[in-house]
Design an enzyme around this catalytic site. Structure first.
Site, mmCIF file in Angstrom:
data_model
loop_
_atom_site.group_PDB
_atom_site.id
_atom_site.type_symbol
_atom_site.label_atom_id
_atom_site.label_comp_id
_atom_site.label_asym_id
_atom_site.label_seq_id
_atom_site.Cartn_x
_atom_site.Cartn_y
_atom_site.Cartn_z
ATOM 1 N N SER A 140 0.872 -1.174 0.000
ATOM 2 C CA SER A 140 0.000 0.000 0.000
ATOM 3 C C SER A 140 0.905 1.218 0.000
ATOM 4 O O SER A 140 2.058 1.146 0.458
ATOM 5 C CB SER A 140 -0.898 0.008 1.248
ATOM 6 N N SER A 318 28.776 46.417 -2.422
ATOM 7 C CA SER A 318 27.797 47.491 -2.467
ATOM 8 C C SER A 318 27.719 48.085 -3.862
ATOM 9 O O SER A 318 28.724 48.180 -4.572
ATOM 10 C CB SER A 318 28.174 48.586 -1.472
#
Length: 465
Positions: A140, A318
């Protein structure tokens, strides 16, 4: 594109003619368009299901439930699926309703259609070999899926162990490299007492190694299988001896010690093993993130922060500030750790949400566990190769901060007393005069005694009796 027509209990559906999956997989593709992540992107799970199907075929043949022609074809097809040959035939979304039924049927159909080819038939000719009647014989979804998940998770954790072990070695190497670098230790972000940078990095190695050991300890919980439980643990549609036989074959196929659960009803509705593993992954993440916090703080600056270590420069930091370089690798690892911590909450709620004889939420448990293990392994690799291995010490900066700190006065407390040591620390902090001069000036110790006690290196270890 050409199609073949297949039908199930709900009626007919067109299936791509060259597809090895079938009608129930098509229905899952129609119903569950959720993450866009197919189970094929979790190859360990596909491999594990193939192993389960192969073991079941062997067990069914041994018990006389499956003839050799069909059984051997299933075994060969499952072997090919495990090799990765048919990964593209597993398109079902990793999250779906039905407690994993769509995943199980996807596997049943692929193995069945490949086995049909091996037997000399066409895809979809299920009168000769059927996905449910033969590939899923004595099984199952409710025992196949959790067993496959446990096996796949065990394999995936092996990859994580490899990366964590290497990360530990990297921190250990830095601990040795920095063994002679004196610096100030800190508690609550305030000066504490001297230590070596090597001691700090060696501690990082120990804290990660500790979690590796704990994860190893709980993995045996994943080797208990509920195969033979079928629907709810009663063993309906199996015969006596099947549970033991399938686990025996599964152990040989996977090289894991798979053992039948003592109580198959309990094992079918219990997801406690997954909660254990998820909790351990969370613990690893919490501690790994803390280490990354330390690395970012120790490297802060470079001119206005601690600046005791240098992290390798990976990229400009940056779009507006020229020459700024950020600790992007620890930052990325932090975010991975936050995700894993969140995944643990999902696993916890899914485990708690199970009802009666089955937990239907195992697909979301699987998705989060696999994501956590994979992300942690990748993050550990990235942290090691692109950060830790390239860390250097700012020896002069570390020495300068030790010289400027009044934390060394702690070493005098056992001899001159806490109150006197506190008074000297306050005066040194206020006037900038060295602790050594103040101790001698007050007549509390001779210069030789004070120099010996205030030797920063001596403060990094227990004193001799």
């Amino acid at each position: 594109m050409t199609f073949r027509t297949e039908k199930d209990s709900l009626g007919p559906r067109k299936v791509p003619a060259d597809a090895y999956y079938g009608v129930q997989t098509v229905r899952a593709l129609e119903n569950f368009q959720i993450t866009g992540i197919p189970i094929s992107l979790f190859p360990r799970l596909v491999q594990a299901i193939a192993c389960v199907k192969k073991a079941a075929a062997y067990a069914n043949m041994e018990l006389g439930l499956l003839d050799e022609e069909r059984g051997n074809a299933i075994i060969q097809a499952a072997r090919e699926v495990r090799s990765g040959k048919f990964n593209d035939q597993f398109p079902v979304d990793v999250i779906q309703g039905g407690a994993g039924t769509s995943v199980n049927m996807n596997a049943n159909e692929v193995i069945c259609n490949r086995a049909l080819e091996i037997m000399g038939h066409e895809k979809g000719e299920y009168q000769y070999l059927h996905p449910n009647n033969h590939v899923n014989l004595s099984q199952s979804t409710n025992d196949v899926y959790p067993t496959s998940l446990k096996i796949a998770l065990t394999w995936s954790c092996a990859d994580l162990f490899k990366e964590l072990d290497l990360l530990v070695e990297s921190f250990e190497a830095k601990g040795e490299e920095f063994a002679d670098v004196l610096k100030m230790g800190r508690t609550q972000l305030q000066d504490a007492v001297p230590m070596t940078l090597g001691q700090e990095f060696a501690a990082y190695a120990v804290t990660i190694h500790e979690d590796i050991s704990r994860l190893h300890e709980i993995l045996p919980f994943l080797t208990e299988s509920n195969m033979g439980a079928t629907a709810i643990g009663t063993g309906i549609n199996t015969v006596e001896g099947y549970a033991e036989a399938v686990c025996r074959f599964l152990s040989a196929i996977t090289d894991l010690e798979i053992t039948p659960a003592v109580n198959l009803v309990e094992a079918t509705n219990d997801t406690g093993a997954f909660v254990l593993v998820s909790g351990m992954l969370k613990r690893i993440s919490v501690k790994l993130s803390k280490v990354c916090n330390d690395l970012r703080l120790l490297s802060s600056g470079p001119h206005t922060g601690l600046n005791e270590i240098n992290l390798p420069a990976m990229q400009p930091g940056s779009s507006i500030m020229p020459a700024k370089v950020n600790p992007v690798i620890p930052e990325a690892v932090n975010q991975v750790c936050y995700q894993v911590i969140g995944n643990d909450l999902t696993v916890t709620m899914a485990a708690e949400g199970g009802q009666l004889e089955l937990n239907v939420f195992e697909p979301i448990i699987a998705f989060n566990l696999f994501q956590s293990v994979d992300m942690l392994a990748r993050a550990s690799l990235m942290l090691r190769k692109r950060c830790v291995d390239g860390i250097t010490a700012n020896r002069e900066r570390c020495a300068e901060l030790v010289h400027r700190s009044v934390g060394a006065v702690t070493a005098l407390s056992p001899v001159i007393g806490y109150e006197a040591a506190a008074s000297i620390a306050k005066e040194s902090d206020k006037t900038g005069r060295p602790v050594l001069d103040l101790v001698v000036e007050r007549g509390l110790l001779s210069r030789d005694e004070a120099e010996k006690m205030l030797d920063p290196l001596a403060m990094t270890r227990p004193s001799a009796r």
